[in-house]
Design an enzyme around this catalytic site. Structure first.
Site, PDB file in Angstrom:
ATOM      1  N   ASN A 212       0.644  -1.346   0.005  1.00 48.53           N
ATOM      2  CA  ASN A 212       0.027  -0.048  -0.112  1.00 48.53           C
ATOM      3  C   ASN A 212       0.985   1.154  -0.019  1.00 48.53           C
ATOM      4  OD1 ASN A 212       0.547   0.965   2.916  1.00 48.53           O
ATOM      5  ND2 ASN A 212      -0.389  -1.345   3.278  1.00 48.53           N
ATOM      6  N   PRO A 307      -3.666 -11.547  10.788  1.00 50.96           N
ATOM      7  CA  PRO A 307      -3.973 -11.150  12.321  1.00 50.96           C
ATOM      8  C   PRO A 307      -3.967  -9.834  12.497  1.00 50.96           C
ATOM      9  CG  PRO A 307      -1.857 -11.896  12.114  1.00 50.96           C
ATOM     10  CD  PRO A 307      -2.467 -12.242  10.771  1.00 50.96           C
ATOM     11  N   ASP A 308      -4.909  -9.191  13.478  1.00 51.42           N
ATOM     12  CA  ASP A 308      -5.046  -7.824  13.723  1.00 51.42           C
ATOM     13  C   ASP A 308      -4.182  -7.472  14.838  1.00 51.42           C
ATOM     14  OD1 ASP A 308      -5.799  -5.377  14.794  1.00 51.42           O
ATOM     15  OD2 ASP A 308      -7.584  -5.533  13.452  1.00 51.42           O
ATOM     16  N   ILE A 309      -3.110  -6.740  14.528  1.00 50.01           N
ATOM     17  CA  ILE A 309      -1.882  -6.549  15.620  1.00 50.01           C
ATOM     18  C   ILE A 309      -2.522  -5.690  16.740  1.00 50.01           C
ATOM     19  CG2 ILE A 309       0.338  -5.491  15.779  1.00 50.01           C
ATOM     20  CD1 ILE A 309       0.686  -6.315  12.742  1.00 50.01           C
ATOM     21  N   PHE A 326      -4.458   3.959  14.588  1.00 52.27           N
ATOM     22  CA  PHE A 326      -4.818   4.885  13.597  1.00 52.27           C
ATOM     23  C   PHE A 326      -5.995   4.364  12.937  1.00 52.27           C
ATOM     24  CE2 PHE A 326      -1.456   8.282  12.690  1.00 52.27           C
ATOM     25  CZ  PHE A 326      -0.791   8.039  13.794  1.00 52.27           C
TER      26      PHE A 326
HETATM   27  O1  C5P Z   1      -8.854  -2.060  10.487  1.00 51.57           O
HETATM   28  P1  C5P Z   1      -8.057  -1.081   9.948  1.00 51.57           P
HETATM   29  O2  C5P Z   1      -6.758  -1.312   9.323  1.00 51.57           O
HETATM   30  O3  C5P Z   1      -8.447   0.049   9.499  1.00 51.57           O
HETATM   31  O4  C5P Z   1      -7.290  -0.328  11.651  1.00 51.57           O
HETATM   32  C1  C5P Z   1      -6.363   0.624  11.473  1.00 51.57           C
HETATM   33  C2  C5P Z   1      -5.605   0.345  12.770  1.00 51.57           C
HETATM   34  O5  C5P Z   1      -5.494  -0.972  12.994  1.00 51.57           O
HETATM   35  C3  C5P Z   1      -4.271   0.934  12.501  1.00 51.57           C
HETATM   36  O6  C5P Z   1      -3.715   1.348  14.048  1.00 51.57           O
HETATM   37  C4  C5P Z   1      -3.476  -0.329  12.400  1.00 51.57           C
HETATM   38  O7  C5P Z   1      -1.925  -0.228  12.505  1.00 51.57           O
HETATM   39  C5  C5P Z   1      -4.142  -1.475  13.044  1.00 51.57           C
HETATM   40  N1  C5P Z   1      -3.965  -2.715  12.370  1.00 51.57           N
HETATM   41  C6  C5P Z   1      -3.428  -3.578  12.832  1.00 51.57           C
HETATM   42  N2  C5P Z   1      -3.201  -4.968  12.277  1.00 51.57           N
HETATM   43  C7  C5P Z   1      -3.926  -5.238  11.193  1.00 51.57           C
HETATM   44  C8  C5P Z   1      -4.838  -4.031  10.673  1.00 51.57           C
HETATM   45  C9  C5P Z   1      -4.822  -3.081  11.472  1.00 51.57           C
HETATM   46  O8  C5P Z   1      -2.597  -3.483  13.978  1.00 51.57           O
HETATM   47  N3  C5P Z   1      -4.124  -6.429  10.765  1.00 51.57           N
END
Ligand code: C5P
Length: 403
Positions: A212, A307-309, A326
C-alpha cells in the site's frame, strides 16, 4: 552549589547580536564550577572581541581553522574531544544550516562535525528567519540527529520586530546545561514504547507482492519523539526507505504475520502506537516459483485474513497501559474512527483522512483528529514531526496523571 563542577564546556559563539549574552553565560557557567573554553566564529568576532571572551574563560580563544598555532597546539579534533558538552550560543540560522548539512568550512562548524560529544544549541535570530521552512527543516533534522535545541524566546528582537527568535535568558540556558548534566532522563524515562509503522508486503510469488502507499513517515516520527522523551522505543517497521530515528530500536519485517510475531515477541510495552498500514489479507497459497503468464488464463487468488496486531495487543493479558491505533479513512472519517476505537478495544484513535487529494499518504504533513474516551480534538495541519511530538507530549501527560 557548584552544579557543574569540573564539567568541560566548549562554547561556540555564533555571529548574532545575542553574542554579547554569551559573555554573561560564560560567567554563570563558571560560577557553577564549569571549565569553559570558547570558539568564536568569524561572525561572532564582529560582535564581541576575542579578548573579552578570553578574559572571562581564562583560556585561549580559538577562532581560525587554518591558524597553524591553533592546529599544532590543539587541533579541532582534540578541541572537540576535550569537552563534555558543546554549547552553541547564539546558534545563528547559518550555523544551524551548516550543522544540519554537515558543512565544515571554519573551525566552529568543523569542530561540530568532528565531535563525538553531546551538542546543545540555543538559536537566536529574526522572527522570520526562525519561522522559515528551511530553518524549521534544519531544526527538525538536528533534533533527529540528537542535537538538543533550546527553544528561542518570544519578545522584542534586536531588529525591532516582535516575535519568536530571542535568545532565552542566560539563566534559562545555564539551567538547561545543568539539567543535561544531572542526567535529565526525559518524561518517559523507564517506560517502554512500541510503534508499528510503514506498509506490509504480502508476497504473491518470489518476485511479486501486494503493498500500500504508506511511507511510514508518521510512525517513524512518533518513534523518534518517544526516544527523545526518554522511552525505550521499539519500532516494528514494514519496508520503508526511512532512516532509523536516533535512539530507536528498529525491527524490520515484511508481512503482517511477521509484524504480529515481532510485536508479540517483544511484549510488554507501557504504551503502543500502531500506525502501520497493515494489509488486512495475505495471499493464501503463495507460489514457490514465479507465476508464468503462458497459460493465458486470468489469475484467481484467495486472500486469507491477517491477524489484527492492534486488536490482539489490546486484548492481550499483558496489555499496554495505553493502546493507540490509527484510522486512515477515505470517507466518513470520524464515524469510522469512533467505531474502530470501540471495535478494536483501543484507548485512543488517531483519525486521518487519506483520500488522494489530501496528499497525506507519503507526504510530510498530516491533519489528524485525536479521539479518546474523553472527547475529540481536531489538530491543525502540521508536519508529521510536530504531530508526533504533540502526540507523545499528550501521551506523557496521560501516563503521568494515570500512574
Ligand atoms: O482496521 P483498520 O486497518 O482500518 O485499522 C487500523 C488500525 O489497526 C491501525 O492502527 C493499524 O495499525 C491497525 N491494524 C493492525 N493490524 C491489522 C490491521 C490494522 O494493527 N491487521
Amino acid at each position: 552549589m557548584a552544579e557543574l563542577k569540573n564539567k568541560r564546556i566548549l562554547m561556540i559563539i555564533g555571529g548574532g547580536i545575542a553574542a554579547y549574552k554569551a559573555l554573561e553565560l560564560i560567567r554563570r557557567l563558571k560560577d557553577q564550577g564549569a571549565r569553559v573554553r570558547a570558539i568564536l566564529t568569524g561572525g561572532g568576532a564582529q560582535f564581541i572581541t576575542p579578548l573579552s571572551v578570553a578574559s572571562l574563560t581564562g583560556e585561549k580563544v580559538f577562532s581560525d581553522l587554518f591558524s597553524l598555532t591553533d592546529e599544532t597546539e590543539m587541533g579541532h579534533i582534540r578541541l572537540s574531544r576535550e569537552a563534555d558538552l558543546l554549547l552553541v550560543v547564539p546558534a545563528t540560522a547559518n550555523l544551524l544550516a551548516k550543522m544540519a548539512h554537515g558543512i565544515a568550512d571554519d573551525l566552529a562548524s568543523t569542530t561540530l562535525l568532528a565531535t563525538n560529544k553531546p551538542v546543545m544549541a540555543a538559536p537566536a535570530m529574526n522572527v522570520e528567519m526562525w519561522a522559515k521552512p528551511s530553518t524549521m527543516r534544519n531544526i527538525r533534522q538536528l533534533r533527529q540527529d540528537g542535537v538538543m535545541i533550546i527553544e528561542p524566546a518570544e519578545g522584542e528582537l534586536a531588529c525591532g520586530e516582535v516575535g519568536v527568535g530571542r535568545l532565552p535568558e542566560v539563566d534559562v540556558i545555564r539551567d538547561h546545561v545543568i539539567r543535561h548534566f544531572k542526567g535529565h532522563k526525559g518524561r518517559l524515562h523507564g517506560l517502554r514504547a512500541l510503534v508499528t509503522a510503514g506498509p506490509t508486503h504480502e508476497p504473491i510469488d518470489p518476485v511479486r507482492y501486494i503493498a500500500n502507499r504508506s511511507s511510514g513517515k508518521q510512525g517513524y516520527a512518533i518513534a523518534g519523539a518517544f526516544a527523545r522523551f526518554g522511552a525505550e522505543t521499539v519500532l516494528v517497521s514494514g519496508p520503508t526507505h526511512l532512516e532509523t530515528p536516533q535512539g530507536v530500536d528498529r525491527i524490520d519485517v515484511e508481512t503482517a504475520r511477521e509484524m504480529w510475531r515481532a510485536v508479540q515477541k517483544n511484549l510488554p510495552y507501557d504504551v503502543a502506537v500502531c500506525s502501520a498500514a497493515v494489509s488486512d489479507w495475505g495471499i493464501d497459497q503463495q507460489a514457490g516459483q514465479k507465476i508464468k503468464k503462458e497459460s493465458g488464463a486470468d489469475q484467481v487468488m484467495t486472500f486469507k485474513q491477517n491477524p489484527d496486531i492492534l486488536a490482539d495487543l489490546a486484548l492481550s493479558n499483558r496489555r499496554p497501559r495505553l493502546v493507540i491505533g490509527f484510522a486512515a479513512e477515505t470517507e466518513n472519517l470520524l464515524e469510522n474512527a469512533r467505531e474502530k476505537r470501540l471495535r478494536k478495544n483501543c484507548d485512543w484513535i488517531i483519525a486521518n483522512d487519506v483520500s488522494a487529494a489530501t496528499g497525506i499518504m507519503g507526504g510530510n504533513e498530516n491533519t489528524v483528529h485525536v479521539i479518546t474516551g474523553d472527547g475529540e480534538e481536531a489538530w491543525p495541519k502540521a508536519s508529521k514531526e510536530d504531530v508526533a511530538l504533540r502526540l507523545v507530549e499528550k501521551i506523557a501527560g496521560h501516563l503521568e496523571s494515570n500512574p
